[in-house]
Scaffold this motif. Structure first.
Motif, PDB file in Angstrom:
ATOM      1  N   LEU A 137      -0.495  37.343  -4.870  1.00 17.92           N
ATOM      2  CA  LEU A 137       0.723  37.014  -5.591  1.00 17.92           C
ATOM      3  C   LEU A 137       1.585  36.190  -4.645  1.00 17.92           C
ATOM      4  O   LEU A 137       1.961  36.666  -3.567  1.00 17.92           O
ATOM      5  N   PHE A 138       1.889  34.966  -5.024  1.00 18.07           N
ATOM      6  CA  PHE A 138       2.672  34.064  -4.186  1.00 18.07           C
ATOM      7  C   PHE A 138       4.134  34.102  -4.645  1.00 18.07           C
ATOM      8  O   PHE A 138       4.418  33.964  -5.841  1.00 18.07           O
ATOM      9  N   LEU A 139       5.053  34.282  -3.685  1.00 13.42           N
ATOM     10  CA  LEU A 139       6.468  34.444  -4.000  1.00 13.42           C
ATOM     11  C   LEU A 139       7.295  33.327  -3.376  1.00 13.42           C
ATOM     12  O   LEU A 139       6.953  32.811  -2.303  1.00 13.42           O
ATOM     13  N   ASP A 140       8.408  32.996  -4.045  1.00 11.82           N
ATOM     14  CA  ASP A 140       9.315  32.010  -3.481  1.00 11.82           C
ATOM     15  C   ASP A 140      10.373  32.692  -2.616  1.00 11.82           C
ATOM     16  O   ASP A 140      10.311  33.902  -2.376  1.00 11.82           O
ATOM     17  N   LYS A 141      11.359  31.951  -2.185  1.00 11.58           N
ATOM     18  CA  LYS A 141      12.355  32.515  -1.269  1.00 11.58           C
ATOM     19  C   LYS A 141      13.240  33.571  -1.915  1.00 11.58           C
ATOM     20  O   LYS A 141      13.912  34.340  -1.224  1.00 11.58           O
ATOM     21  N   LYS A 142      13.218  33.630  -3.262  1.00  8.70           N
ATOM     22  CA  LYS A 142      13.953  34.678  -3.975  1.00  8.70           C
ATOM     23  C   LYS A 142      13.059  35.876  -4.299  1.00  8.70           C
ATOM     24  O   LYS A 142      13.458  36.778  -5.020  1.00  8.70           O
ATOM     25  N   ILE A 146       5.632  32.977  -8.176  1.00  5.44           N
ATOM     26  CA  ILE A 146       5.419  31.616  -8.649  1.00  5.44           C
ATOM     27  C   ILE A 146       3.952  31.356  -9.001  1.00  5.44           C
ATOM     28  O   ILE A 146       3.633  30.400  -9.703  1.00  5.44           O
ATOM     29  N   ALA A 147       3.066  32.220  -8.513  1.00  2.00           N
ATOM     30  CA  ALA A 147       1.645  32.068  -8.852  1.00  2.00           C
ATOM     31  C   ALA A 147       0.913  33.366  -8.556  1.00  2.00           C
ATOM     32  O   ALA A 147       1.319  34.151  -7.700  1.00  2.00           O
ATOM     33  N   ASP A 148      -0.152  33.574  -9.288  1.00  2.00           N
ATOM     34  CA  ASP A 148      -1.036  34.728  -9.104  1.00  2.00           C
ATOM     35  C   ASP A 148      -2.448  34.190  -9.202  1.00  2.00           C
ATOM     36  O   ASP A 148      -2.847  33.678 -10.255  1.00  2.00           O
ATOM     37  N   GLU A 149      -3.201  34.273  -8.136  1.00  2.00           N
ATOM     38  CA  GLU A 149      -4.527  33.654  -8.122  1.00  2.00           C
ATOM     39  C   GLU A 149      -5.571  34.591  -7.552  1.00  2.00           C
ATOM     40  O   GLU A 149      -5.333  35.276  -6.554  1.00  2.00           O
ATOM     41  N   VAL A 150      -6.733  34.608  -8.199  1.00  2.00           N
ATOM     42  CA  VAL A 150      -7.890  35.321  -7.648  1.00  2.00           C
ATOM     43  C   VAL A 150      -8.512  34.410  -6.598  1.00  2.00           C
ATOM     44  O   VAL A 150      -8.987  33.321  -6.920  1.00  2.00           O
ATOM     45  N   GLN A 151      -8.482  34.849  -5.347  1.00  2.00           N
ATOM     46  CA  GLN A 151      -9.004  34.034  -4.254  1.00  2.00           C
ATOM     47  C   GLN A 151     -10.522  34.177  -4.102  1.00  2.00           C
ATOM     48  O   GLN A 151     -11.216  33.201  -3.846  1.00  2.00           O
ATOM     49  N   GLN A 152     -11.004  35.403  -4.270  1.00  2.00           N
ATOM     50  CA  GLN A 152     -12.435  35.656  -4.093  1.00  2.00           C
ATOM     51  C   GLN A 152     -12.877  36.769  -5.037  1.00  2.00           C
ATOM     52  O   GLN A 152     -12.101  37.676  -5.362  1.00  2.00           O
ATOM     53  N   THR A 153     -14.135  36.701  -5.464  1.00  2.00           N
ATOM     54  CA  THR A 153     -14.777  37.780  -6.207  1.00  2.00           C
ATOM     55  C   THR A 153     -16.039  38.148  -5.451  1.00  2.00           C
ATOM     56  O   THR A 153     -16.834  37.273  -5.105  1.00  2.00           O
ATOM     57  N   LEU A 173       1.795  25.863  -2.228  1.00  2.00           N
ATOM     58  CA  LEU A 173       2.680  26.300  -3.301  1.00  2.00           C
ATOM     59  C   LEU A 173       4.130  26.444  -2.843  1.00  2.00           C
ATOM     60  O   LEU A 173       4.998  26.801  -3.645  1.00  2.00           O
ATOM     61  N   ALA A 174       4.380  26.163  -1.552  1.00  2.00           N
ATOM     62  CA  ALA A 174       5.704  26.351  -0.956  1.00  2.00           C
ATOM     63  C   ALA A 174       6.160  27.796  -1.081  1.00  2.00           C
ATOM     64  O   ALA A 174       7.352  28.081  -1.262  1.00  2.00           O
ATOM     65  N   ALA A 175       5.211  28.723  -0.977  1.00  2.00           N
ATOM     66  CA  ALA A 175       5.535  30.149  -1.034  1.00  2.00           C
ATOM     67  C   ALA A 175       6.048  30.604   0.330  1.00  2.00           C
ATOM     68  O   ALA A 175       5.574  30.143   1.366  1.00  2.00           O
ATOM     69  N   THR A 176       7.008  31.506   0.299  1.00  2.00           N
ATOM     70  CA  THR A 176       7.543  32.041   1.553  1.00  2.00           C
ATOM     71  C   THR A 176       7.101  33.477   1.797  1.00  2.00           C
ATOM     72  O   THR A 176       7.389  34.046   2.847  1.00  2.00           O
ATOM     73  N   ALA A 177       6.391  34.057   0.808  1.00  2.00           N
ATOM     74  CA  ALA A 177       5.890  35.420   0.968  1.00  2.00           C
ATOM     75  C   ALA A 177       4.699  35.620   0.038  1.00  2.00           C
ATOM     76  O   ALA A 177       4.538  34.904  -0.961  1.00  2.00           O
ATOM     77  N   GLY A 210       6.034  31.249   8.997  1.00  2.00           N
ATOM     78  CA  GLY A 210       7.184  31.679   8.199  1.00  2.00           C
ATOM     79  C   GLY A 210       6.837  32.270   6.852  1.00  2.00           C
ATOM     80  O   GLY A 210       7.671  32.318   5.947  1.00  2.00           O
ATOM     81  N   ILE A 211       5.610  32.750   6.718  1.00  2.00           N
ATOM     82  CA  ILE A 211       5.169  33.357   5.452  1.00  2.00           C
ATOM     83  C   ILE A 211       5.050  34.865   5.666  1.00  2.00           C
ATOM     84  O   ILE A 211       4.280  35.321   6.523  1.00  2.00           O
ATOM     85  N   ALA A 212       5.813  35.621   4.902  1.00  2.00           N
ATOM     86  CA  ALA A 212       5.803  37.076   5.037  1.00  2.00           C
ATOM     87  C   ALA A 212       4.708  37.690   4.160  1.00  2.00           C
ATOM     88  O   ALA A 212       4.424  37.199   3.062  1.00  2.00           O
ATOM     89  N   VAL A 213       4.087  38.749   4.662  1.00  2.00           N
ATOM     90  CA  VAL A 213       3.134  39.530   3.866  1.00  2.00           C
ATOM     91  C   VAL A 213       3.845  40.835   3.516  1.00  2.00           C
ATOM     92  O   VAL A 213       3.978  41.722   4.347  1.00  2.00           O
TER      93      VAL A 213
END
Length: 233
Positions: A137-142, A146-153, A173-177, A210-213
């Motif tokens: 789940l990719f999140l913006d600064k708020k 902004i997106a939900d993607e299956v990376q691997q199966t 995606l310019a995601a910050t978290a 600068g990307i938080a998990v």
């Protein structure tokens, strides 16, 4: 076919049952019907000339719950006598609709303040898959999704994860978290040592950029586990 009485063919007994069940659903709503009856309403569409109540009850006995029936794989559904391609398609349409509805409740909302909704969405999307999926789940600064993607199966007990790919996609995606999510088809959401190690590798790759998990959630049929909640990250 119906029964012959007094020279006339009466409609099959299940015809009246179908109309009564449909009317009860229309007038009283879904709370007035049992899970097997809700399955019957779906089965009516693809199986027109058969009493489907026994089949609905068999499906629940085989898979355990309404959600597990609808979320079951095509291969597993085909093992149940009486289930054909048309029924499987109807089940997959219902499952896809439920995922869309659940997703709409979390998109563009502050994820960290709607945590139970996020968990519900992840369970709807992944709990009954028969192979492991790793999604992000990719999140913006708020902290809005902004997106939900299956990376691997992967297989029934392993999914390859590439931390650099997770970070690369977050930057695109310019995601910050991000929130990492994967399922355990065994049903037990207890994190493995490999789960913890992989999560720390993603954190190590993401933090310098600068990307938080925020968390790594593991989804199982029997519940979920949060690595952050368990203080494993």
């Amino acid at each position: 076919m119906g029964e012959l009485q007094d020279g006339k063919i009466n409609p099959p007994h299940y015809t009246g049952h179908r109309e009564r069940l449909r009317e009860r659903f229309r007038t009283a709503g879904d709370e007035a019907i049992a899970d097997y009856e809700l399955l019957e309403l779906i089965l009516f569409r693809s199986i027109s000339r058969q009493d489907v109540k026994p089949l609905a009850k068999q499906l629940l006995a085989t898979f355990g719950s309404f959600a597990e029936v609808i979320g079951a794989s095509e291969a597993r559904l085909k093992t149940v006598k009486g289930i054909g391609e048309a029924t499987i398609l109807d089940f997959k349409v219902v499952h896809a609709a439920s995922r869309r509805i659940a997703r709409s409740s979390v998109v563009k909302r502050t994820v960290l303040s709607s945590w139970s909704t996020v968990i519900d969405y992840c369970r709807t999307a992944m709990a009954y898959e028969d192979r492991e999926q790793f999604r992000v789940l990719f999140l913006d600064k708020k902290n809005q999704m902004i997106a939900d993607e299956v990376q691997q199966t992967g297989t029934v007990d392993h999914t390859p994860v590439y931390p650099r790919e997770v970070v690369k996609r977050a930057l695109e995606l310019a995601a910050t978290a991000v929130i990492l999510v994967h399922n355990h088809p065994s049903g037990d959401p207890t994190p493995s040592r490999a789960d913890v190690t992989m999560t720390k590798q993603v954190i190590d790759a993401a933090t310098p950029l600068g990307i938080a998990v925020h968390d790594h959630i593991i989804i199982g049929r029997d519940g979920h586990a949060s690595l952050k909640g368990l203080q494993l990250i």
